[in-house]
Motif scaffolding. Structure first.
Motif, short mmCIF file in Angstrom:
data_model
loop_
_atom_site.label_atom_id
_atom_site.label_comp_id
_atom_site.label_asym_id
_atom_site.label_seq_id
_atom_site.Cartn_x
_atom_site.Cartn_y
_atom_site.Cartn_z
N ALA A 293 -16.94 -6.13 -9.60
CA ALA A 293 -16.43 -5.58 -10.87
C ALA A 293 -15.72 -4.25 -10.62
O ALA A 293 -14.65 -3.99 -11.18
N ALA A 294 -16.30 -3.40 -9.77
CA ALA A 294 -15.68 -2.11 -9.45
C ALA A 294 -14.34 -2.32 -8.76
O ALA A 294 -13.36 -1.65 -9.08
N ARG A 295 -14.31 -3.24 -7.80
CA ARG A 295 -13.06 -3.54 -7.09
C ARG A 295 -12.01 -4.02 -8.08
O ARG A 295 -10.86 -3.55 -8.07
N ASP A 296 -12.38 -4.93 -8.96
CA ASP A 296 -11.43 -5.47 -9.92
C ASP A 296 -10.91 -4.39 -10.87
O ASP A 296 -9.74 -4.42 -11.26
N ARG A 297 -11.77 -3.43 -11.22
CA ARG A 297 -11.33 -2.33 -12.09
C ARG A 297 -10.36 -1.40 -11.37
O ARG A 297 -9.46 -0.84 -11.98
N MET A 298 -10.53 -1.23 -10.06
CA MET A 298 -9.72 -0.26 -9.32
C MET A 298 -8.36 -0.80 -8.87
O MET A 298 -7.37 -0.08 -8.89
N ILE A 299 -8.32 -2.07 -8.47
CA ILE A 299 -7.08 -2.62 -7.92
C ILE A 299 -5.98 -2.59 -8.98
O ILE A 299 -6.16 -3.04 -10.10
N GLY A 300 -4.86 -2.01 -8.58
CA GLY A 300 -3.70 -1.92 -9.45
C GLY A 300 -3.64 -0.67 -10.31
O GLY A 300 -2.74 -0.52 -11.12
N THR A 301 -4.58 0.26 -10.13
CA THR A 301 -4.60 1.46 -10.97
C THR A 301 -3.73 2.60 -10.45
O THR A 301 -3.42 3.52 -11.20
N CYS A 302 -3.35 2.54 -9.18
CA CYS A 302 -2.49 3.59 -8.62
C CYS A 302 -1.90 3.08 -7.30
O CYS A 302 -2.21 1.97 -6.86
N LEU A 303 -1.08 3.89 -6.68
CA LEU A 303 -0.43 3.51 -5.42
C LEU A 303 -1.46 3.16 -4.34
O LEU A 303 -1.33 2.14 -3.65
N TYR B 234 -4.42 2.06 -4.63
CA TYR B 234 -5.15 0.83 -4.95
C TYR B 234 -4.23 -0.32 -5.36
O TYR B 234 -4.67 -1.25 -6.03
N ALA B 235 -2.98 -0.26 -4.94
CA ALA B 235 -2.08 -1.40 -5.16
C ALA B 235 -2.66 -2.61 -4.43
O ALA B 235 -3.29 -2.46 -3.38
N PRO B 236 -2.49 -3.80 -4.97
CA PRO B 236 -3.09 -4.99 -4.35
C PRO B 236 -2.73 -5.15 -2.86
O PRO B 236 -3.55 -5.62 -2.09
N ASP B 237 -1.52 -4.71 -2.48
CA ASP B 237 -1.10 -4.87 -1.09
C ASP B 237 -1.26 -3.58 -0.28
O ASP B 237 -0.74 -3.47 0.83
N SER B 238 -1.99 -2.62 -0.81
CA SER B 238 -2.18 -1.34 -0.14
C SER B 238 -3.10 -1.48 1.07
O SER B 238 -4.07 -2.24 1.05
N PRO B 239 -2.83 -0.71 2.12
CA PRO B 239 -3.74 -0.72 3.27
C PRO B 239 -5.13 -0.18 2.90
O PRO B 239 -6.12 -0.55 3.53
N ILE B 240 -5.21 0.65 1.88
CA ILE B 240 -6.50 1.17 1.43
C ILE B 240 -7.35 0.02 0.87
O ILE B 240 -8.53 -0.11 1.18
N VAL B 241 -6.75 -0.83 0.05
CA VAL B 241 -7.46 -1.97 -0.52
C VAL B 241 -7.93 -2.90 0.60
O VAL B 241 -9.09 -3.33 0.62
N THR B 242 -7.05 -3.17 1.54
CA THR B 242 -7.41 -4.05 2.65
C THR B 242 -8.55 -3.45 3.46
O THR B 242 -9.50 -4.15 3.83
N LYS B 243 -8.48 -2.16 3.74
CA LYS B 243 -9.51 -1.49 4.54
C LYS B 243 -10.85 -1.47 3.80
O LYS B 243 -11.89 -1.68 4.40
N ARG B 244 -10.80 -1.24 2.50
CA ARG B 244 -12.05 -1.12 1.74
C ARG B 244 -12.66 -2.47 1.37
O ARG B 244 -13.87 -2.64 1.43
#
Length: 184
Positions: A155-165, A167-177
């Motif tokens: 739920a936390a991941r779903d809330r965060m993805i897409g909220t900023c650069l 946490y963009a879906p294709d961001s290396p931060i999202v992939t790493k986390r």
């Protein structure tokens, strides 16, 4: 200084906003904000007469009490300085924010309860920043819950993805986390 060098200029207005987040002994959290506006020149005011340089035009306080799900359990406002004698009368109306959750729809709920002539522009504008401070303050408790509960983590991941650069879906931060983001 991270900005480029400014053009020659004269200071006219200063707004200082400070915000702090606290964990209370009862398990709730207090988020406090303080706003002060001053000018560098004297000017006439309808209710207060001449306001001198450095004298507060606005001096306002706001306290949100939230639980670890970011539900507002209480809101208190106070106005020490205002341009008009009537302004402090808006402060009690902010108690109407009790029962509002900080999250999707928060701005709309604030507008419904203390928007327009029911509230104060300056106090209302502080609420967006206070919501962010609330999130940062409650983060350690929510993060522990996410580590202990896979559903809370998703739920936390779903809330965060897409909220900023970051946490963009294709961001290396999202992939790493979290690994590759699941499609919408």
């Amino acid at each position: 200084m991270p900005l480029s060098a400014p053009a020659e200029r004269e200071p006219l207005h200063r707004r200082e906003i400070t915000m702090h987040g606290y964990r209370r002994a009862d398990g709730l959290f207090d988020i406090e904000g303080h706003l002060v506006d001053t000018k560098t020149y004297p000017f006439e005011n309808l209710d207060r007469g001449t306001i001198q340089p450095g004298e507060a035009l606005h001096g306002m306080w706001l306290r949100l009490t939230v639980d670890d799900d970011l539900m507002i359990t209480a809101c208190e406002a106070a106005t020490d300085f205002s341009p008009y004698d009537i302004c402090p009368m808006a402060a009690p109306n902010f108690a109407a924010l009790a029962g509002v959750r900080i999250g999707p729809g928060f701005t709309r709920a604030v507008k419904e309860r203390v928007g327009g002539s029911h509230g104060c522009t300056h106090l209302r504008e502080m609420l967006a920043q206070m919501a962010t401070v609330a999130f940062q303050t409650v983060y350690p408790v929510r993060r522990k819950r996410e580590r202990d509960d896979p559903e809370a983590a998703k739920a936390a991941r779903d809330r965060m993805i897409g909220t900023c650069l970051a946490y963009a879906p294709d961001s290396p931060i999202v992939t790493k986390r979290w690994g590759a983001a699941e499609p919408g």
